[in-house]
Design an enzyme around this catalytic site. Structure first.
Site, PDB file in Angstrom:
ATOM      1  N   HIS A 206     -58.346  10.187   3.584  1.00  9.68           N
ATOM      2  CA  HIS A 206     -59.573  10.940   3.810  1.00  9.68           C
ATOM      3  C   HIS A 206     -59.640  11.336   5.275  1.00  9.68           C
ATOM      4  O   HIS A 206     -58.781  10.964   6.084  1.00  9.68           O
ATOM      5  CB  HIS A 206     -60.804  10.124   3.414  1.00  9.68           C
ATOM      6  CG  HIS A 206     -61.001  10.021   1.932  1.00  9.68           C
ATOM      7  ND1 HIS A 206     -61.336  11.099   1.159  1.00  9.68           N
ATOM      8  CD2 HIS A 206     -60.888   8.961   1.089  1.00  9.68           C
ATOM      9  CE1 HIS A 206     -61.446  10.721  -0.107  1.00  9.68           C
ATOM     10  NE2 HIS A 206     -61.166   9.423  -0.178  1.00  9.68           N
TER      11      HIS A 206
ATOM     12  N   ASP B  21     -61.307  17.337   7.798  1.00 16.36           N
ATOM     13  CA  ASP B  21     -61.584  18.057   6.554  1.00 16.36           C
ATOM     14  C   ASP B  21     -61.873  19.535   6.789  1.00 16.36           C
ATOM     15  O   ASP B  21     -61.311  20.402   6.113  1.00 16.36           O
ATOM     16  CB  ASP B  21     -62.784  17.437   5.839  1.00 16.36           C
ATOM     17  CG  ASP B  21     -62.415  16.221   5.005  1.00 16.36           C
ATOM     18  OD1 ASP B  21     -61.215  15.921   4.905  1.00 16.36           O
ATOM     19  OD2 ASP B  21     -63.326  15.574   4.471  1.00 16.36           O
TER      20      ASP B  21
END
Length: 382
Positions: A122, A152
């Site tokens: 992540h 991200d």
């Protein structure tokens, strides 16, 4: 709009790829999100301007259908781990054989090669691997990740969108597509190029949280006000620093030198006490119109009503009244137009899109009956 006429197939994923697809849609691309059938509610909060087709990729017919959509498009945006599309026979090499002008963007955490290429992760993991996470945090504290913005969205979705636009531009010269290997680790590191490039001039030669731009400097920090709000201070240059002191009614001759690192804790104590003596509104009345580089720390609920943002219409509302940032940057001739309709239901546009891609009503009906595709929402006209 700038990307009008560009066909994009976005394979449904999380955060970075949907953001990339939304950027393309905001600037005019025809973005079709391919969802799995029987997927329930969509988790895509960045779906404005997109349409949804639901395909059962566990069937050979569904895989064949997706292939047809991909090879008739300009861009494929794929967020899966390395090897997933190859197992379906839909890897970039396979699709480029059928459509040599296809731009195939692969957006992953670690990229398509290297020992972590197939590993899960992540934003915080990618940020850690980029080197940037080690720089983020207060002095004496452990590193912290600033939401999931850097890997991200900045290093992932935005950087991938840039790669797609570059590939489309190059295609106008060569007529050929190409594969984009967009790694969030590398994208985040690239966004942080300033950190690497400025180490040699002494901006980052002190421990974490003790440098000028990482909360070390008292003139580059946030301060609590009397009403429990905050202001942001960025008075680095001497002329701006002087205006900051003037607004705070502090005598520079009675203070430690601005660049005396050892005196920064004492200077921060003085600034903290002074800012805590007035409300945020009081300080804005003092500093607005100056170059002291003092601004309010606005909440998400406050930001659109600030006069500056309001004057520029920097935030837009959709048909449900939900607010979000207007697409940026502004283009003078072909500006983006944020769609005001809510994001699509899964499979909402299945029939509509398949017709655009040349499928006959009888073919679509057959696929619907066999469960190869789904169409949600209002019953489509075949």
């Amino acid at each position: 709009m700038a990307l009008a006429g560009v066909r994009v197939v976005e394979l449904a994923g999380l955060a970075p790829a949907p953001f990339c697809g939304m950027i393309l849609a905001d600037f005019g691309a025809n973005v079709v999100r391919v969802d799995r059938t029987k997927a329930g509610a969509s988790m895509d909060t960045q779906a404005r301007g997109k349409r949804s087709v639901a395909i059962n990729l566990k069937t050979s017919e569904g895989v064949s259908l997706l292939r047809k959509l991909c090879v008739q498009s300009d861009v494929v945006l794929e967020p899966y781990r390395k090897g997933v599309m190859e197992k379906l026979g839909l890897g970039p090499e396979d699709l480029l054989k059928e459509n040599p002008s296809l731009v195939y963007a692969r957006l992953t955490g670690y990229g398509q090669s290297g020992m972590y290429a197939t590993a899960a992760g992540h934003d915080i993991n990618y940020l850690a691997m980029s080197g940037l996470l080690s720089c983020l945090g207060r002095s004496g504290e452990k590193p912290y990740a600033p939401l999931n913005l850097l890997a991200d969205f900045a290093g992932g979705g935005l950087t991938c969108a840039l790669g797609i636009v570059l590939a489309l531009l190059e295609r106008t010269k060569s007529g050929k597509g190409q594969i984009i290997d967009s790694s969030m680790v590398e994208g985040a590191a690239y966004v942080g190029s300033f950190i690497w490039k400025s180490r040699a001039i002494g901006l980052w030669n002190r421990p974490r949280g003790e440098n000028m731009l990482d909360s070390g400097a008292p003139f580059y920090d946030t301060y609590r006000t009397a009403d429990d709000e905050h202001v942001a201070v960025g008075a680095i240059e001497p002329q701006f620093y002087k205006q900051l002191l003037q607004g705070l009614k502090l005598d520079e001759d009675q203070l430690p030198p601005q660049m005396s690192f050892s005196d920064w804790p004492e200077l921060r104590r003085i600034f903290s006490e002074r800012f805590a003596s007035k409300t945020q509104a009081d300080w804005l009345r003092i500093f607005d119109g100056t170059d002291a580089c003092v601004t309010p720390v606005l909440s998400l609920d406050q930001v659109s009503s600030h006069p500056h943002n309001s004057d520029r219409a920097s935030f837009v509302k959709d048909s449900n009244g939900e607010e979000s940032p207007r697409p940026a940057p502004l283009l003078s001739r072909t500006p983006a137009q944020a769609c005001v309709n809510p994001g699509p239901l899964i499979g909402e546009h299945t029939v509509e899109v398949l017709k655009e891609y040349g499928f006959k009503s009888s073919e679509i009906e057959k696929m619907l009956t066999a469960g190869v595709v789904e169409c949600s929402g209002v019953k489509a006209k075949l």
